[in-house]
Design a protein around this motif. Sequence first.
Motif, PDB file in Angstrom:
ATOM      1  N   UNK A   1      10.201  15.845  14.330  1.00 37.46           N
ATOM      2  CA  UNK A   1       8.333  15.592  14.007  1.00 37.46           C
ATOM      3  C   UNK A   1       7.783  15.524  12.493  1.00 37.46           C
ATOM      4  N   UNK A   2       6.816  14.531  12.106  1.00 35.85           N
ATOM      5  CA  UNK A   2       6.244  14.386  10.637  1.00 35.85           C
ATOM      6  C   UNK A   2       6.737  12.919  10.368  1.00 35.85           C
ATOM      7  N   UNK A   3       7.743  12.533  10.538  1.00 35.91           N
ATOM      8  CA  UNK A   3       8.765  11.305  10.621  1.00 35.91           C
ATOM      9  C   UNK A   3       7.588  10.147  11.558  1.00 35.91           C
ATOM     10  N   UNK A   4       7.804   9.480   9.911  1.00 39.24           N
ATOM     11  CA  UNK A   4       6.816   8.069  10.445  1.00 39.24           C
ATOM     12  C   UNK A   4       7.965   6.810   9.819  1.00 39.24           C
ATOM     13  N   UNK A   5       7.239   5.598   9.976  1.00 34.92           N
ATOM     14  CA  UNK A   5       8.667   4.530  10.658  1.00 34.92           C
ATOM     15  C   UNK A   5       7.609   3.526   9.689  1.00 34.92           C
ATOM     16  N   UNK A   6       7.616   2.822   8.803  1.00 37.16           N
ATOM     17  CA  UNK A   6       7.660   1.739   7.620  1.00 37.16           C
ATOM     18  C   UNK A   6       7.510   0.791   8.445  1.00 37.16           C
ATOM     19  N   UNK A   7       8.159   0.267   9.573  1.00 39.30           N
ATOM     20  CA  UNK A   7       7.242  -0.885  10.165  1.00 39.30           C
ATOM     21  C   UNK A   7       6.002  -0.907  10.545  1.00 39.30           C
ATOM     22  N   UNK A   8       5.579   0.816  11.679  1.00 40.17           N
ATOM     23  CA  UNK A   8       4.625   1.168  11.876  1.00 40.17           C
ATOM     24  C   UNK A   8       3.363   1.278  10.569  1.00 40.17           C
ATOM     25  N   UNK A   9       3.497   1.315   9.645  1.00 48.62           N
ATOM     26  CA  UNK A   9       2.997   1.297   8.545  1.00 48.62           C
ATOM     27  C   UNK A   9       2.662  -0.262   8.053  1.00 48.62           C
ATOM     28  N   UNK A  10       3.425  -0.286   7.898  1.00 47.57           N
ATOM     29  CA  UNK A  10       3.097  -2.511   7.689  1.00 47.57           C
ATOM     30  C   UNK A  10       2.178  -2.445   8.456  1.00 47.57           C
ATOM     31  N   UNK A  11       2.051  -2.210  10.068  1.00 47.26           N
ATOM     32  CA  UNK A  11       1.638  -2.596  11.198  1.00 47.26           C
ATOM     33  C   UNK A  11      -0.505  -2.499  10.974  1.00 47.26           C
ATOM     34  N   UNK A  12      -0.091  -0.611  10.616  1.00 43.48           N
ATOM     35  CA  UNK A  12      -1.320  -0.346  10.407  1.00 43.48           C
ATOM     36  C   UNK A  12      -2.150  -0.803   9.074  1.00 43.48           C
ATOM     37  N   UNK A  13      -1.401  -0.949   8.113  1.00 44.42           N
ATOM     38  CA  UNK A  13      -1.676  -1.532   6.690  1.00 44.42           C
ATOM     39  C   UNK A  13      -2.483  -3.218   6.474  1.00 44.42           C
ATOM     40  N   UNK A  14      -1.460  -3.602   7.566  1.00 48.44           N
ATOM     41  CA  UNK A  14      -2.540  -4.854   7.889  1.00 48.44           C
ATOM     42  C   UNK A  14      -3.183  -4.586   8.677  1.00 48.44           C
ATOM     43  N   UNK A  15      -3.639  -4.692   9.717  1.00 51.85           N
ATOM     44  CA  UNK A  15      -5.001  -4.000  10.140  1.00 51.85           C
ATOM     45  C   UNK A  15      -6.062  -3.049   9.712  1.00 51.85           C
ATOM     46  N   UNK A  16      -5.365  -2.199   8.650  1.00 52.83           N
ATOM     47  CA  UNK A  16      -6.564  -1.915   8.171  1.00 52.83           C
ATOM     48  C   UNK A  16      -6.933  -2.834   6.605  1.00 52.83           C
ATOM     49  N   UNK A  17      -6.409  -3.746   6.337  1.00 52.98           N
ATOM     50  CA  UNK A  17      -6.540  -4.603   5.208  1.00 52.98           C
ATOM     51  C   UNK A  17      -7.718  -5.499   6.126  1.00 52.98           C
ATOM     52  N   UNK A  18      -7.232  -5.555   7.054  1.00 55.33           N
ATOM     53  CA  UNK A  18      -8.230  -6.879   7.617  1.00 55.33           C
ATOM     54  C   UNK A  18      -9.274  -6.994   8.217  1.00 55.33           C
ATOM     55  N   UNK A  19     -10.149  -5.370   9.021  1.00 59.54           N
ATOM     56  CA  UNK A  19      -9.953  -4.880   9.298  1.00 59.54           C
ATOM     57  C   UNK A  19     -11.388  -3.741   8.849  1.00 59.54           C
ATOM     58  N   UNK A  20     -10.856  -2.739   8.362  1.00 59.93           N
ATOM     59  CA  UNK A  20     -11.242  -1.937   7.575  1.00 59.93           C
ATOM     60  C   UNK A  20     -11.848  -1.509   6.458  1.00 59.93           C
ATOM     61  N   UNK A  21     -11.600  -2.996   5.677  1.00 62.49           N
ATOM     62  CA  UNK A  21     -11.883  -2.598   4.333  1.00 62.49           C
ATOM     63  C   UNK A  21     -11.147  -2.025   2.979  1.00 62.49           C
ATOM     64  N   UNK A  22      -9.965  -2.410   4.061  1.00 63.74           N
ATOM     65  CA  UNK A  22      -8.812  -1.659   2.390  1.00 63.74           C
ATOM     66  C   UNK A  22      -8.320  -3.099   2.043  1.00 63.74           C
ATOM     67  N   UNK A  23      -8.936  -3.563   0.890  1.00 62.70           N
ATOM     68  CA  UNK A  23      -8.223  -4.409  -0.381  1.00 62.70           C
ATOM     69  C   UNK A  23      -6.660  -4.296  -0.502  1.00 62.70           C
ATOM     70  N   UNK A  24      -6.245  -5.906  -0.798  1.00 65.75           N
ATOM     71  CA  UNK A  24      -5.335  -5.599  -1.310  1.00 65.75           C
ATOM     72  C   UNK A  24      -4.421  -4.111  -1.650  1.00 65.75           C
ATOM     73  N   UNK A  25      -3.705  -4.063  -0.140  1.00 59.88           N
ATOM     74  CA  UNK A  25      -3.427  -2.607   0.282  1.00 59.88           C
ATOM     75  C   UNK A  25      -1.372  -3.344  -0.683  1.00 59.88           C
ATOM     76  N   UNK A  26      -1.254  -0.935  -0.897  1.00 57.48           N
ATOM     77  CA  UNK A  26      -0.233  -0.944  -2.011  1.00 57.48           C
ATOM     78  C   UNK A  26       0.920  -1.618  -0.757  1.00 57.48           C
ATOM     79  N   UNK A  27       2.490  -0.771  -1.665  1.00 57.13           N
ATOM     80  CA  UNK A  27       3.469  -1.342  -0.315  1.00 57.13           C
ATOM     81  C   UNK A  27       3.838   0.476  -0.127  1.00 57.13           C
ATOM     82  N   UNK A  28       3.751  -0.025   1.272  1.00 57.18           N
ATOM     83  CA  UNK A  28       3.629   1.630   2.338  1.00 57.18           C
ATOM     84  C   UNK A  28       4.329   2.554   1.621  1.00 57.18           C
TER      85      UNK A  28
END
Length: 332
Positions: free
Chosen positions: A294-321
């Motif tokens: 419980x609590x462990x997260x996946x880098x692939x999930x983070x990459x997908x999330x950062x892609x969504x945030x950068x395209x639609x949610x105002x997160x410009x030039x996100x850093x590495x996961x």
Amino acid sequence: MFRITRRFCMAVALCAASAMSVSAFAEPLQKIVLRTDYKFNGYVAPFALAVANGYYKQAGLDVSIEQGQGSGTTVQTVASGADDFGLSDASIAVLGITAQNIGVKLVSVYTQTATMGLIYRANSGFTGDLKQLQHKAVISSAGTADLRMLNPALASVGMSTDDVQLQIVDANARVPLFLKTDGAFLTGFATGDLLRIRSRMPDAKYMPYAKYGVVAYGTGLIASDDMLAKHPDVVRKFVDASRKGWEAAQRNPEAAIDASLKLYPDLNREFVAGGLKIALNEQLHTPATAGHPIGWTDEGDWKKMLDVLSKYAGVHNPKAPSAYYTNQFISQ
């Protein structure tokens, strides 16, 4: 008789001196403040259970759980050192780390899927097709994660918030406005807004953004960069004790609810129970994190999330996961 009494007294004296010696040299518990994201929801109950079961004390920590006023504020108080740990929506933490270089990191994420979505009336005729929202009233609040995730959901069918009648109101006003506005939709959280509405409108429906391919982690535990660098042992102890609280809540949800009401007697038991049930049964893992602690997260999930945030949610030039999370404090 005198000898026996004397020996007995000497034994008592030695035991007392020994106890005083142990007490004098025992390490005092380290006081720790955990700040919630917004008040007290069902997903906070496992932390209350960790307090009640003594998991934190066994780790040498004296933990108090203090209610927050929003993820954005909690991110700031943890980064400044005013609070030791905090609960924050992952996307809000990502925005702060990216846009303002706020020094925090997620060290566990507990609600990982289906956390946000659309709430609507049972008689609305909504079938799940987002094109049905065109020109409909959609209520939300400025700066919230559920509003930020609305755009990528709409984009899945070629729409944007310009295609709906978006009504932005204060977070405390959105549920009352939804309840009195026929035909309206509300962006919200399954463990918060939905339960508040169902207490008044039991047949209210919910459609998670995840249905539309929106990958977004929900509520997680944050610590400051300073805490991670200077006190990694404290972080590890806190994360481990918190995980034990979640595991205990899985075994006995009622105990977690009882522990919550012990901390905050004015809480609504049904509200806490409903939120905890959703968190435990529906939100603990994504397909990529299933089988992990419980609590462990996946880098692939983070990459997908950062892609969504950068395209639609105002997160410009996100850093590495790795700038946003770490699994190093989660015991396998």
